[in-house]
Enzyme design. Structure first.
Site, PDB file in Angstrom:
ATOM      1  N   GLU A  94      80.520  78.696 -23.215  1.00  0.00           N
ATOM      2  CA  GLU A  94      81.549  79.500 -22.553  1.00  0.00           C
ATOM      3  C   GLU A  94      81.370  80.991 -22.844  1.00  0.00           C
ATOM      4  O   GLU A  94      80.844  81.369 -23.892  1.00  0.00           O
ATOM      5  CB  GLU A  94      82.938  79.061 -23.025  1.00  0.00           C
ATOM      6  CG  GLU A  94      83.317  77.699 -22.472  1.00  0.00           C
ATOM      7  CD  GLU A  94      84.694  77.238 -22.918  1.00  0.00           C
ATOM      8  OE1 GLU A  94      85.368  76.587 -22.110  1.00  0.00           O
ATOM      9  OE2 GLU A  94      85.085  77.521 -24.063  1.00  0.00           O
ATOM     10  N   CYS A 107      82.591  88.671 -23.786  1.00  0.00           N
ATOM     11  CA  CYS A 107      82.347  87.970 -25.041  1.00  0.00           C
ATOM     12  C   CYS A 107      81.413  86.800 -24.732  1.00  0.00           C
ATOM     13  O   CYS A 107      81.734  85.969 -23.872  1.00  0.00           O
ATOM     14  CB  CYS A 107      83.686  87.472 -25.602  1.00  0.00           C
ATOM     15  SG  CYS A 107      83.518  86.356 -27.003  1.00  0.00           S
ATOM     16  N   CYS A 114      78.593  74.821 -32.945  1.00  0.00           N
ATOM     17  CA  CYS A 114      78.402  75.637 -34.149  1.00  0.00           C
ATOM     18  C   CYS A 114      78.425  74.731 -35.375  1.00  0.00           C
ATOM     19  O   CYS A 114      79.176  73.759 -35.423  1.00  0.00           O
ATOM     20  CB  CYS A 114      79.501  76.688 -34.264  1.00  0.00           C
ATOM     21  SG  CYS A 114      79.246  77.816 -35.655  1.00  0.00           S
ATOM     22  N   CYS A 118      84.273  76.242 -39.487  1.00  0.00           N
ATOM     23  CA  CYS A 118      85.484  76.995 -39.853  1.00  0.00           C
ATOM     24  C   CYS A 118      86.727  76.212 -39.409  1.00  0.00           C
ATOM     25  O   CYS A 118      86.807  75.757 -38.253  1.00  0.00           O
ATOM     26  CB  CYS A 118      85.479  78.377 -39.201  1.00  0.00           C
ATOM     27  SG  CYS A 118      84.042  79.349 -39.667  1.00  0.00           S
ATOM     28  N   CYS A 121      88.773  76.949 -36.087  1.00  0.00           N
ATOM     29  CA  CYS A 121      88.001  77.211 -34.870  1.00  0.00           C
ATOM     30  C   CYS A 121      87.716  75.940 -34.079  1.00  0.00           C
ATOM     31  O   CYS A 121      87.244  74.941 -34.632  1.00  0.00           O
ATOM     32  CB  CYS A 121      86.689  77.878 -35.264  1.00  0.00           C
ATOM     33  SG  CYS A 121      85.555  78.080 -33.883  1.00  0.00           S
ATOM     34  N   GLY A 161      79.353  79.802 -31.637  1.00  0.00           N
ATOM     35  CA  GLY A 161      78.163  79.900 -32.472  1.00  0.00           C
ATOM     36  C   GLY A 161      78.176  81.043 -33.456  1.00  0.00           C
ATOM     37  O   GLY A 161      78.985  81.966 -33.359  1.00  0.00           O
ATOM     38  N   GLU A 162      77.285  80.956 -34.418  1.00  0.00           N
ATOM     39  CA  GLU A 162      77.104  81.992 -35.438  1.00  0.00           C
ATOM     40  C   GLU A 162      75.848  82.786 -35.055  1.00  0.00           C
ATOM     41  O   GLU A 162      74.719  82.278 -35.180  1.00  0.00           O
ATOM     42  CB  GLU A 162      76.951  81.321 -36.819  1.00  0.00           C
ATOM     43  CG  GLU A 162      76.386  82.203 -37.911  1.00  0.00           C
ATOM     44  CD  GLU A 162      77.073  83.554 -38.064  1.00  0.00           C
ATOM     45  OE1 GLU A 162      78.298  83.596 -38.175  1.00  0.00           O
ATOM     46  OE2 GLU A 162      76.351  84.580 -38.051  1.00  0.00           O
ATOM     47  N   SER A 193      79.378  89.579 -34.437  1.00  0.00           N
ATOM     48  CA  SER A 193      80.374  89.111 -35.400  1.00  0.00           C
ATOM     49  C   SER A 193      79.818  87.900 -36.157  1.00  0.00           C
ATOM     50  O   SER A 193      79.428  86.907 -35.548  1.00  0.00           O
ATOM     51  CB  SER A 193      81.647  88.715 -34.658  1.00  0.00           C
ATOM     52  OG  SER A 193      82.580  88.197 -35.568  1.00  0.00           O
ATOM     53  N   SER A 216      83.908  88.036 -40.101  1.00  0.00           N
ATOM     54  CA  SER A 216      85.130  87.252 -40.011  1.00  0.00           C
ATOM     55  C   SER A 216      85.539  86.903 -41.445  1.00  0.00           C
ATOM     56  O   SER A 216      84.919  86.063 -42.083  1.00  0.00           O
ATOM     57  CB  SER A 216      84.796  86.001 -39.175  1.00  0.00           C
ATOM     58  OG  SER A 216      85.926  85.248 -38.963  1.00  0.00           O
ATOM     59  N   LEU A 217      86.570  87.578 -41.960  1.00  0.00           N
ATOM     60  CA  LEU A 217      86.884  87.510 -43.392  1.00  0.00           C
ATOM     61  C   LEU A 217      87.966  86.457 -43.686  1.00  0.00           C
ATOM     62  O   LEU A 217      87.740  85.504 -44.423  1.00  0.00           O
ATOM     63  CB  LEU A 217      87.337  88.900 -43.862  1.00  0.00           C
ATOM     64  CG  LEU A 217      87.500  89.087 -45.361  1.00  0.00           C
ATOM     65  CD1 LEU A 217      86.169  88.939 -46.089  1.00  0.00           C
ATOM     66  CD2 LEU A 217      88.110  90.460 -45.671  1.00  0.00           C
ATOM     67  N   ASN A 292      95.407  81.541 -33.145  1.00  0.00           N
ATOM     68  CA  ASN A 292      95.608  80.793 -31.903  1.00  0.00           C
ATOM     69  C   ASN A 292      95.512  79.315 -32.221  1.00  0.00           C
ATOM     70  O   ASN A 292      94.444  78.841 -32.596  1.00  0.00           O
ATOM     71  CB  ASN A 292      94.507  81.144 -30.902  1.00  0.00           C
ATOM     72  CG  ASN A 292      94.494  82.616 -30.622  1.00  0.00           C
ATOM     73  OD1 ASN A 292      95.466  83.164 -30.134  1.00  0.00           O
ATOM     74  ND2 ASN A 292      93.401  83.267 -30.976  1.00  0.00           N
ATOM     75  N   CYS A 334      90.179  84.155 -29.765  1.00  0.00           N
ATOM     76  CA  CYS A 334      89.304  83.976 -30.915  1.00  0.00           C
ATOM     77  C   CYS A 334      89.434  82.575 -31.519  1.00  0.00           C
ATOM     78  O   CYS A 334      90.516  82.122 -31.830  1.00  0.00           O
ATOM     79  CB  CYS A 334      89.683  85.018 -31.950  1.00  0.00           C
ATOM     80  SG  CYS A 334      88.653  84.967 -33.384  1.00  0.00           S
TER      81      CYS A 334
END
Ligand code: SF4
Length: 351
Positions: A94, A107, A114, A118, A121, A161-162, A193, A216-217, A292, A334
C-alpha cells in the site's frame, strides 16, 4: 533469449551506459529519462521525439514496469487516499497520499509485510514477505502521480516495511526519485523512517546521504520499548540514541523522533521528563502522534494528555509537532497499513 532490461531499475548513469551499449547517441538517455520520470509515460510508442526504429529496438530489448491500483480508499474528511497495489508475484502493498495545505506527501512501502513485529502496527501482523525491488518503490510514486493527477511535494518512507532492512534498494530508488532531471523530489523533502536498525543508521551516517532521517522511538525506557518494539532488545535506547546523535553531528541535520502516544504506556509526565533528559543535546524534532487503534490492547492517549506531554517537552531546543492522524478513518495512518486481502485472518480485529 536474453531477458529484457527493466528501464525503471536503472539509475540515470546506468541508463546512459545502457544507451551507450546500444550504439545510440548519449542524448537519448536524457530523452528517455524525461519520458519515464517527467512525462511519466508507460509505453515506448508515447516517446514521440524518438525515432520509430529506436522505439522498436527499445520494445525488443527493454520494458517499462508499471503498477496499476487494485483499490483506492479515500477519506472525505481529510482527503487522504490509500492505494492498494498488486505486485507481479501476487503480493499486495500500500501507499498513501496525505494532503496538508500546500504539502502533498506520498508515503510509500519498502517491503511487502514486515519482520519487525512492532506491537502497535498492523503491518507487523502480516509478517515479512519480501523486500521491494527498486522499480516497485519508484513506481509507487509514479503510478500515484498518474492515478491521482498530482505530483508530490514530499516523500516519506513510512509505509509497509523497515526501509533499512532493504537498504541498497531504498538508496537506489531515492537516487532515481531525487534526480533533478526526472521526478526531482528534493532531498530535503524526502524522509526515511526507521524503527532503529543501529548498524544501518551508522552506515547511513558514514555514507553521508542527503535525505532526512526519522526514528520511530515510542518509549522512554528499555522495558517499555522492548515490549512495544522487539528491535529494542537488539539495539537498546542507549545505543540507538548514540547512533542518532552521531548522525546529527556528522550530517549537521536534525533528526526526527516519531512518538506514538499510547494511554498509560508511554504518555505519563514521568515519560515526558525522561524524554527531555534523553534527547537533550541531540538536534531533533519530535512528532507526537495519536495512536491509531490497530491493537485492542492499546488505547490512544486523550488529547489533553498529548497536549500536556507536548508542553512538558517544549523546553527541548527541538520543535514539537502534534500530528493529527490523517487517514485514521480509512486506516491509512501511521502503523495502520496492512493488506487485508493478503492475510485478513492474521490481522488485529481493528486493522
Ligand atoms: S512500525 Fe514499521 S518497522 Fe514496525 S512493524 Fe510496522 S512497518 Fe515494521
Amino acid at each position: 533469449m536474453m531477458s529484457k532490461t527493466n528501464l525503471k531499475s536503472l539509475t540515470f548513469n546506468e541508463l546512459q551506459e545502457w544507451i551507450h551499449s546500444t550504439g545510440e547517441k548519449p542524448f537519448r538517455a536524457s530523452q528517455i529519462w524525461s519520458w519515464l520520470y517527467q512525462k511519466n509515460i508507460v509505453e515506448f510508442s508515447g516517446m514521440t521525439n524518438i525515432a520509430r526504429s529506436f522505439q522498436t529496438h527499445l520494445h525488443d530489448h527493454a520494458f517499462i514496469y508499471s503498477l496499476s491500483p487494485v483499490k483506492t480508499t479515500g477519506s472525505s474528511a481529510t482527503r487522504t487516499q490509500k492505494i492498494l497495489w498488486q505486485l507481479e508475484d501476487g503480493l499486495h502493498i500500500e501507499s498513501v497520499f496525505i494532503p496538508d495545505g500546500h504539502r502533498r506527501t506520498f508515503c510509500i512501502s519498502t517491503q511487502a509485510g514486515c519482520a519487525m513485529g512492532c506491537g502497535f502496527c498492523a503491518t507487523a501482523a502480516m509478517g515479512f514477505q519480501r523486500n521491494l525491488h527498486v522499480h516497485e518503490m519508484t513506481e509507487q510514486v509514479l503510478s500515484m502521480q498518474r492515478h491521482l493527477g498530482i505530483k508530490p511535494t514530499n516523500l516519506v518512507l513510512m509505509g509497509m516495511g523497515e526501509p533499512f532492512l532493504n537498504y541498497d534498494n531504498v538508496i537506489r530508488a531515492l537516487t532515481i526519485l531525487n534526480n533533478a532531471e526526472g521526478t526531482a523530489i528534493g532531498h530535503r523533502r524526502i524522509t526515511i523512517s526507521t524503527c532503529g536498525i543501529v548498524p544501518a543508521i551508522e552506515r547511513y551516517t558514514r555514507e553521508n546521504h542527503p535525505y532526512k532521517l526519522a526514528i520511530s522511538l515510542n518509549a522512554t525506557t528499555d522495558e517499555t520499548r522492548s515490549s512495544l518494539m522487539p528491535v529494542n532488545r537488539k539495539y537498546p535506547l542507549n545505543t540507538l540514541l548514540r547512533a542518532a546523535e552521531a548522525y546529527t553531528r556528522q550530517s549537521h541535520k536534525r533528526i526526527t523522533f516519531e512518538y506514538v502516544m499510547i494511554r498509560n504506556l508511554n504518555d505519563t509526565p514521568e515519560d515526558a521528563r525522561r524524554l527531555m533528559r534523553m534527547l537533550r543535546g541531540i538536534p531533533c524534532k519530535v512528532n507526537l502522534i495519536g495512536y491509531n487503534a490497530t491493537n485492542p490492547d492499546f488505547t490512544r492517549s486523550d488529547d489533553k494528555r498529548i497536549h500536556a506531554f507536548a508542553e512538558a517537552i517544549a523546553p527541548l531546543s527541538a520543535p514539537v509537532t502534534l500530528r493529527l492522524s490523517k487517514g485514521d478513518d480509512i486506516q491509512a495512518a501511521c502503523g495502520q497499513l496492512a493488506t487485508k486481502q493478503e492475510s485478513a485472518t492474521e490481522l488485529s480485529p481493528s486493522a
